[in-house]
Enzyme design. Sequence first.
Site, PDB file in Angstrom:
ATOM      1  N   LYS A  10       0.834  -1.210   0.000  1.00  0.00           N
ATOM      2  CA  LYS A  10       0.000   0.000   0.000  1.00  0.00           C
ATOM      3  C   LYS A  10       0.872   1.266   0.000  1.00  0.00           C
ATOM      4  O   LYS A  10       2.092   1.189   0.215  1.00  0.00           O
ATOM      5  CB  LYS A  10      -0.914  -0.036   1.227  1.00  0.00           C
ATOM      6  CG  LYS A  10      -1.891  -1.220   1.217  1.00  0.00           C
ATOM      7  CD  LYS A  10      -2.834  -1.143   2.414  1.00  0.00           C
ATOM      8  CE  LYS A  10      -3.842  -2.283   2.369  1.00  0.00           C
ATOM      9  NZ  LYS A  10      -4.872  -2.147   3.434  1.00  0.00           N
ATOM     10  N   GLU A 127      -9.580 -10.239  -7.781  1.00  0.00           N
ATOM     11  CA  GLU A 127      -8.583  -9.190  -7.552  1.00  0.00           C
ATOM     12  C   GLU A 127      -7.455  -9.266  -8.584  1.00  0.00           C
ATOM     13  O   GLU A 127      -6.956  -8.232  -9.036  1.00  0.00           O
ATOM     14  CB  GLU A 127      -8.027  -9.313  -6.129  1.00  0.00           C
ATOM     15  CG  GLU A 127      -9.077  -8.980  -5.074  1.00  0.00           C
ATOM     16  CD  GLU A 127      -8.544  -9.018  -3.660  1.00  0.00           C
ATOM     17  OE1 GLU A 127      -9.293  -8.624  -2.760  1.00  0.00           O
ATOM     18  OE2 GLU A 127      -7.380  -9.444  -3.443  1.00  0.00           O
TER      19      GLU A 127
HETATM   20  P1  CMP Z   1      -7.205  -4.811   3.479  1.00  0.00           P
HETATM   21  O1  CMP Z   1      -6.642  -6.136   3.773  1.00  0.00           O
HETATM   22  O2  CMP Z   1      -6.653  -4.038   2.348  1.00  0.00           O
HETATM   23  O3  CMP Z   1      -8.790  -4.963   3.256  1.00  0.00           O
HETATM   24  C1  CMP Z   1      -9.673  -3.915   3.469  1.00  0.00           C
HETATM   25  C2  CMP Z   1      -9.019  -2.740   4.119  1.00  0.00           C
HETATM   26  O4  CMP Z   1      -9.915  -1.849   4.738  1.00  0.00           O
HETATM   27  C3  CMP Z   1      -8.142  -3.236   5.261  1.00  0.00           C
HETATM   28  O5  CMP Z   1      -7.032  -3.902   4.783  1.00  0.00           O
HETATM   29  C4  CMP Z   1      -7.877  -1.947   5.989  1.00  0.00           C
HETATM   30  O6  CMP Z   1      -6.889  -1.172   5.331  1.00  0.00           O
HETATM   31  C5  CMP Z   1      -9.231  -1.266   5.823  1.00  0.00           C
HETATM   32  N1  CMP Z   1     -10.067  -1.474   7.000  1.00  0.00           N
HETATM   33  C6  CMP Z   1     -10.676  -2.592   7.389  1.00  0.00           C
HETATM   34  N2  CMP Z   1     -11.399  -2.400   8.508  1.00  0.00           N
HETATM   35  C7  CMP Z   1     -11.245  -1.114   8.797  1.00  0.00           C
HETATM   36  C8  CMP Z   1     -11.725  -0.298   9.831  1.00  0.00           C
HETATM   37  N3  CMP Z   1     -12.527  -0.788  10.787  1.00  0.00           N
HETATM   38  N4  CMP Z   1     -11.355   0.983   9.835  1.00  0.00           N
HETATM   39  C9  CMP Z   1     -10.563   1.480   8.852  1.00  0.00           C
HETATM   40  N5  CMP Z   1     -10.065   0.749   7.827  1.00  0.00           N
HETATM   41  C10 CMP Z   1     -10.396  -0.530   7.824  1.00  0.00           C
END
Ligand code: CMP
Length: 141
Positions: A10, A127
Amino acid sequence: MEEKTLSIIKPDGVRKNLIGEVIKRFEENGLIPVAMKMLHLTKKEAEGFYAVHKGKPFYDSLTTFMSSGPIVVMILKGENAIELNRKLMGATNPEEAEEGTIRRQYGDNIEQNIVHGSDAPETAETEIVYFFNSLEVCSRP
Ligand code: CMP
């Protein structure tokens, strides 16, 4: 079972100069990159990728963050690649992630958690095709 999974370093991972460190962990643990590129997503492209989270309170902030700078997108291949990648990343929230995992070691918070990885075979497939066409995927032994 041999699988493919999508991995993203990221914008926070790129900003912290962790590209090499993250890929090293993958390679050392049997996750072989078979496709890779660096991109700077638009907000719309980030929204498309995270469409499954549309409507959640963190969606706008997440997609703003994901379009805030370059990312590195990879397809990783290996035995149980999806689960293995998730193990190396650690829990979504770095505070809850196991000691020694990528997110525990380098993540700042639940949103800015350095890496993304597919969570299931169906998600991996969706994805992967979001970012790569078949000509961009190499075959490696
Ligand atoms: P990722 O594995 O990329 O999948 C979804 C993303 O949303 C996660 O990692 C976090 O970066 C983000 N995410 C998931 N839950 C939350 C939350 N409760 N608050 C903020 N960001 C979140």
